[in-house]
Scaffold this motif. Structure first.
Motif, short mmCIF file in Angstrom:
data_model
loop_
_atom_site.label_atom_id
_atom_site.label_comp_id
_atom_site.label_asym_id
_atom_site.label_seq_id
_atom_site.Cartn_x
_atom_site.Cartn_y
_atom_site.Cartn_z
N SER A 191 23.20 12.56 -25.41
CA SER A 191 22.33 11.48 -25.90
C SER A 191 21.31 12.00 -26.90
O SER A 191 20.66 11.21 -27.60
N SER A 236 18.30 5.08 -18.22
CA SER A 236 17.81 6.43 -18.52
C SER A 236 16.39 6.62 -18.01
O SER A 236 16.04 7.70 -17.52
N ARG A 246 28.92 9.77 -20.45
CA ARG A 246 28.37 9.20 -19.22
C ARG A 246 28.54 10.22 -18.10
O ARG A 246 29.59 10.88 -18.01
N GLU A 269 26.05 1.62 -17.99
CA GLU A 269 24.63 1.30 -17.83
C GLU A 269 24.43 -0.21 -17.68
O GLU A 269 23.44 -0.66 -17.10
N ARG A 276 22.75 -4.34 -24.39
CA ARG A 276 23.11 -3.10 -23.72
C ARG A 276 22.15 -1.96 -24.03
O ARG A 276 22.00 -1.03 -23.24
N PHE A 277 21.47 -2.04 -25.19
CA PHE A 277 20.52 -0.97 -25.49
C PHE A 277 19.27 -1.07 -24.62
O PHE A 277 18.62 -0.07 -24.35
N TYR A 286 20.55 0.56 -21.50
CA TYR A 286 20.51 2.02 -21.65
C TYR A 286 19.09 2.53 -21.37
O TYR A 286 18.90 3.56 -20.71
N CYS A 342 16.64 3.93 -27.76
CA CYS A 342 17.37 2.75 -27.28
C CYS A 342 16.52 1.50 -27.40
O CYS A 342 17.00 0.43 -27.80
N ASP A 371 25.86 4.03 -28.84
CA ASP A 371 26.89 3.96 -27.79
C ASP A 371 27.53 5.31 -27.52
O ASP A 371 28.10 5.52 -26.45
#
Length: 799
Positions: free
Chosen positions: A774, A518, A461, A333, A510-511, A514, A499, A457
């Motif tokens: 997720s 998404s 994927r 992501e 990175r969140f 994400y 996230c 995390d």
């Protein structure tokens, strides 16, 4: 003053780098955004602002700021945002180019100003045309509309479509950035397949992002056989159809992505294979730019290039089999690698980079004497089949450059496009603003923090144009809910919102990535954009096979908070538009017979509806979202009176307690209560939690059961009950509500994190890695964070 942090990222300086950030603001603090300034040391930077949400009193709730910053190589940076900076008064103002947007004939002219070479970059779009650009000017060269072909669609039945654009609109404009958008249609006889086209340009930059979103507005599945954009180097240039075979050192590489052995020495053959930018630099003498230099590249670790001379055709393709054999350790992501094609002659050149091409395979790029081809769906490579009402946005960057520009800089921009600098705020700024659900803890416990991050995390994927940004659920799949196919989560339990909350709680970028990935999938694939049944339009599909095959829409599987977070973070209006469409769908569903009788639907159904409607009211202050809230709350009241408690129908002759569904209802009522405090609602929530503890808690085992039937009262592990306990503590201050959750909490934070890694496999149109969905993190983030805050505050937990 609000500090804006940039982590160390790239080795090279980025001058006047376009950046953006969403800033939450306390109620009453900011009324006039015209005074907002961003400082870098003693310099006041070019800024562009807009309000994405307001408080009840009309003051700013979320501020979105674009700015141009000088970011140092191999270092982090800290900037400041002054909400009352009198537009940078008293600071040295940076003189930079400004984006100008003006009407021109039957269209719009966008001029980004002068770039580093002093040459202007501008383009014109025309209403009701058939080409993306009417004209484009870069580095002294003018491009005619006929040089921009497509994207052209061909379907699986052999139909070739013509492009028809509508009227262009200015979505956003200011000194830093301009965004234009139009709607159009691909037409083949009586068949129409709609699309949306968006262009984004930045001040002083010779590049433009093209966003193309195809929408299946037919009544049947659409097999997208190919979808190709071409940029012709000259008006009379001709390009070959399909993916060109490449001859490298006498060996035929028909896909452009296979392993090539025995690479040629410099000057031997028409194509040189370089496995890094360093090798490419060594090969500069291989190509005479006075003829035509062609190049394609893709990266995983270092970028792998094919360099052609005299206009030799070079290509790169990514498909399922290619992904299956390539190892990649990135969080996809955030970035997988780049995917680019460049065509340069003696005057200038252009580089096309496809955003997240590997993640959204199949993709191909090609460069040849005639120009560039960006194959958003290459012909004959895997299968892309879009269900009715499904859409998908794909993006690419056109970077126009001089003939002399160093390829290091060209590749650098391509890589930055894949993984841009993302500034962030300290968690304390988010907490002090009061606009977020309070998931912040004054005391940090390493085990808790690692558990939250690991859960965030720890999802599988799924690669593929219609899959990336979603995950499949192995449990639902094993139950056969997909009829033998993978069952996709469709962002169940609002994974993007979880996230977003972890991002503001930690500042870990990175969140945010994400959330963005998404939401991009959610807005396109998981929402219905066209249907023969108008009830479905704008709504979100429940988890199902094929994302929407055999799907249904119910209030318990329609969320909006993550989309609203995305809107605040990115400024993308589609986040808000999609959330509003889901809200309208919820209102329509609440008028159907399923929700007409109290007790016929479970507490989860109307609970999620209440949460969605409350969130939209807080976001917009539009009272239309409150119209159904009163009846829902009254239904909860009648429900309790009629059945004793919030029982749910299960078999035809049973009404049972389902702890996690009751917890969802408590959480939803609490969100409404925070906006509209009411002692009656407070008492009702406490009674519901008292009932949970009295009837669902197994004291000897230290946990709650799953469902209230002998056949279903196995040990429960659903963490949503922790949120209900934390809410009861918040309402009462009584720690008795927290004690039943301690063992469940301990087990959760010390259990192994779900695996995000695992063997790759191809399943239908997806390449999947890992097995954990997720949904687990989406379901647990808020309960764990709010319960931990409560037990830390109460003293029941010692770090």
């Amino acid at each position: 003053m609000v500090d804006i942090f940039f982590d160390k990222l790239y080795r090279y300086d980025r001058i006047q780098e376009p950046c953006y950030i969403g800033i939450p603001v306390k109620e009453g603090e900011l009324a006039d955004i015209n005074k907002v300034a961003v400082y870098q040391g003693e310099k006041s930077l070019p800024v562009q602002t807009k309000v994405t949400s307001r408080h009840k009193d009309g003051t700013v709730r979320f501020l979105f700021v674009r700015f141009l910053a000088d970011l140092p190589g191999n270092k982090g940076a800290v900037l400041q945002c002054d909400l009352h900076g009198e537009n940078g008064a008293g600071k040295e103002k940076i003189n930079s180019s400004k984006v100008e947007v003006t009407a021109k004939g039957d269209g719009i002219l966008v001029n980004t100003g002068c770039g580093e070479d002093g040459q202007a970059f501008s383009f014109v779009v025309s209403n009701n045309g058939s080409h993306i650009f009417e004209q484009l000017h870069a580095h002294g060269r003018s491009y005619d509309k006929k040089q921009f072909v497509g994207p052209l669609l061909q379907d699986g039945e052999g139909r070739s479509y013509e492009v028809r654009l509508g009227k262009w609109q200015v979505v956003e404009q200011g000194p830093v950035c301009a965004i234009l958008k139009t709607k159009g249609s691909n037409v083949a006889g009586e068949v129409h397949v709609d699309f949306e086209l968006k262009l984004t340009a930045w001040a002083g930059k010779p590049w433009v992002e093209v966003s193309y979103r195809i929408i299946n507005t037919t009544d049947n599945p659409l097999h997208v056989a190919s979808l190709v954009f071409r940029l012709l180097r000259t008006p009379d240039a001709v390009q070959m159809e399909g993916i060109a075979p490449m001859v490298v050192s006498g060996k035929l590489d028909s896909t452009g992505c296979g392993d090539v052995l025995d690479e040629p020495e410099f000057g031997d053959g028409p194509i040189y294979h370089a496995r890094s930018i360093g090798e490419l630099k060594q090969a500069e003498g291989f190509v005479d730019v006075n003829n035509v230099r062609t190049c394609v590249g893709s990266s995983n670790y270092k970028t792998d290039f094919y360099l052609g001379r005299d206009g030799a055709a070079v290509s790169k393709t990514v498909d399922a089999k290619w992904l299956l054999k390539e190892a990649n350790e990135h969080f996809a992501e955030v970035m997988y690698g780049t995917f680019m094609a460049d065509c340069t002659d003696s005057e200038c050149g252009v580089c096309a980079t496809v955003f997240q091409a590997q993640q959204n395979y199949p993709k191909a790029v090609q460069a040849e004497a005639g120009g560039l081809a960006v194959m958003l769906v290459p012909e004959g490579v895997d299968r892309v089949e879009m269900q009715m009402g499904m859409s998908r946005e794909q993006k690419f960057l056109l970077h126009f450059h001089t003939a002399e520009e160093d390829f290091v800089d060209i590749e650098d921009r391509s890589l930055i496009y894949q993984m841009p600098d993302r500034p962030y705020l300290a968690p304390e700024v988010h907490k002090d603003s009061g606009v977020w659900l309070d998931v912040f803890a004054d005391k940090l416990d390493i085990d808790v923090e690692q558990s939250l991050v690991g859960r965030g995390d720890g999802h599988c994927r799924a690669y593929g144009m219609l899959n990336f940004g979603d995950s499949y659920d192995s449990g639902y799949t094993a139950q056969g809910r997909g009829g033998g196919d993978l069952v996709w989560c469709n962002n169940e339990y609002d994974y993007p919102h979880a996230c977003a909350l972890l991002y503001v709680r930690t500042g870990i970028r990175r969140f945010l990535d994400y959330n963005i990935a998404s939401c991009s999938h959610w807005m396109d694939v998981d929402v219905c954009h066209y249907h023969t049944n108008p009830l479905y339009v704008g709504g979100q599909w429940e988890h199902t096979g094929g994302h929407c095959k055999n799907g249904v829409m119910v209030c318990s599987h329609e969320w909006v908070e993550g989309l609203l977070d995305y809107y605040h973070f990115t400024g993308d209006e589609r986040g808000l538009e999609t959330a509003l469409g889901i809200g309208d769908n919820v209102l329509r569903l609440l008028n159907t017979p399923l929700y007409a009788k109290v007790g016929e639907a479970n507490a989860r159904e109307t609970g999620w509806a209440l949460r969605t409607l409350t969130a939209l009211y807080v976001e917009t202050r539009d009272e239309k979202w409150l119209v159904k809230c009163g009846p829902i709350l009254n239904d909860f009241k009648v429900w309790e009176e009629q059945y004793g408690y919030w029982l749910a129908p299960y078999t035809d002759n049973t009404l049972v307690r389902v702890g996690f569904m009751i917890s969802i209802a408590v959480g939803s009522v609490m969100r409404y209560y925070r906006e509209f405090p009411n002692p009656e609602l407070k008492a009702m929530m406490l009674r519901a939690v008292d009932d949970l503890i009295e009837n669902c808690y197994m004291e000897k085992l230290g946990c709650f059961y799953y469902k209230e039937l002998p056949s279903l009262n196995r040990l429960g592990n659903n963490l949503l009950l922790l949120e209900a306990l934390a809410i009861a503590y918040e309402l009462s201050g009584d720690e008795k509500y927290l004690k039943p959750g301690i063992e469940t909490f301990k087990k959760a934070i010390h259990s192994p994190n779900p695996g995000a890694v695992g063997g790759k496999k191809i399943v239908n149109d997806a390449v999947v890695v890992g097995t954990a969905s997720s949904k687990g993190f989406a379901q647990s983030m808020i309960p764990l964070a709010t319960y931990y805050r409560a037990i830390s505050e109460s003293g029941l937990w010692q770090s």
